[in-house]
Design an enzyme around this catalytic site. Sequence first.
Site, short mmCIF file in Angstrom:
data_model
loop_
_atom_site.label_atom_id
_atom_site.label_comp_id
_atom_site.label_asym_id
_atom_site.label_seq_id
_atom_site.Cartn_x
_atom_site.Cartn_y
_atom_site.Cartn_z
N ASP A 1 10.43 6.69 0.39
CA ASP A 1 9.82 6.89 -0.92
C ASP A 1 9.48 5.54 -1.57
OD1 ASP A 1 9.22 7.56 -3.54
OD2 ASP A 1 10.83 9.03 -3.71
N THR B 1 -11.46 5.92 3.53
CA THR B 1 -10.21 6.43 4.11
C THR B 1 -10.43 7.84 4.65
OG1 THR B 1 -9.26 7.59 2.23
CG2 THR B 1 -9.00 5.19 2.24
N GLU C 1 0.86 -1.19 0.00
CA GLU C 1 0.00 0.00 0.00
C GLU C 1 0.89 1.23 0.00
OE1 GLU C 1 -3.03 0.46 3.03
OE2 GLU C 1 -3.43 2.52 2.37
N PHE D 1 -8.72 10.61 3.95
CA PHE D 1 -8.67 11.61 2.88
C PHE D 1 -9.95 11.58 2.05
CE2 PHE D 1 -7.02 13.68 -0.95
CZ PHE D 1 -6.25 14.68 -0.40
N GLU D 2 -10.46 10.37 1.83
CA GLU D 2 -11.71 10.20 1.08
C GLU D 2 -12.86 10.90 1.80
OE1 GLU D 2 -12.75 6.08 0.84
OE2 GLU D 2 -14.24 6.41 -0.72
N ASP E 1 -10.55 10.97 -5.37
CA ASP E 1 -11.76 11.79 -5.34
C ASP E 1 -11.56 13.01 -6.24
OD1 ASP E 1 -9.81 12.95 -3.64
OD2 ASP E 1 -11.37 14.18 -2.70
N ASP F 1 -1.79 11.96 -3.57
CA ASP F 1 -1.89 13.43 -3.62
C ASP F 1 -2.31 13.85 -5.03
OD1 ASP F 1 -0.73 14.28 -0.91
OD2 ASP F 1 0.75 12.85 -1.66
N LYS G 1 -2.73 21.63 -9.43
CA LYS G 1 -2.25 22.70 -10.33
C LYS G 1 -1.53 22.09 -11.53
CE LYS G 1 -1.68 26.14 -6.77
NZ LYS G 1 -0.81 26.58 -5.71
#
Length: 269
Positions: free
Chosen positions: A150, A246, A98, A248-249, A209, A173, A177
């Site tokens: 990373d 989640t 993950e 963030f969701e 999303d 993320d 932009k």
Amino acid sequence: MSESLTPPPSAPQTVPEANSYVPPKWRTEPRFPDGPAPDPAGSHHERRIRSFQPRRSRVTTGQGEALRRLWGTWGLDIDGHEVIDLKALFDGLPVVLEIGFGMGEATAQMAAADPGTGILAVDVHTPGQGNLLALAERSGLTNIRVANGDAIILLREMLAPGSLAGMRVYFPDPWPKARHHKRRLIQPEFLTLAASRLAPGAVLHCATDWEPYAEQMLEVLTAHPDFENTRPDGGFAPRPDFRPLTRFEGQGLDKGHLVHDLLFRRSEN
Ligand SMILES: C[S@@+](CC[C@H](N)C(=O)[O-])C[C@H]1O[C@@H](n2cnc3c(N)ncnc32)[C@H](O)[C@@H]1O
């Protein structure tokens, strides 16, 4: 006696050598004895566009305590030095990677619901690493390892070809932009690397999303020769029952965002 008007000799000047970059102290000094290293592979300074911004965020007392106490047993620094023996690390369980688990609530829930699968959970976010360790301990989970660093270095240097039974990238993320789109994780180059580490038939599961990113994901995954859509109609998938909501969701849903899941299989060839 006349005073000398000669100015005192100035302190010797040190001229930095070209490329002698010295990272700020907070990026190099471990904050938690026996805990995660700040930048284990030095990847923050690699000449490469990264999908994350190095940041120092507040770690709560509980998270710090979990990092100090549990990192030595369940943590793994991504230093890029050697290929990990996943079978030994997870006692022979099939292993799903993950990428970007955030605070780790969904990761812990998925590990509890499926003890027959090992989850190698990677993020650069120190508070989240502490949080996930604490959650795993609280629920007595032994099928999670928390990797610090990373994910690109992990995939490139530390995972053997065909070694993963699956991969999850939940709400990467979105980098909305235009000038930051190059930082988005799901790109053809990443997919080639990911495909090489997945076993034939293993599934890469992405969710987002952010509508334009969802479209980009669908486009690059569909075009990639190593992946095939598990959806016969070639489109997005409904959220599978095994994926919890989640953090963030939840924030995206509160803003009225639509969520898209994509499940693509590593082709057998
Ligand atoms: C928007 S958050 C989503 C977190 C979580 N999946 C959720 O849905 O709540 C994305 C996470 O990915 C992590 N991340 C981004 N690029 C990464 C990389 N190359 N390696 C490891 N973690 C990464 C970030 O640190 C961040 O915690």
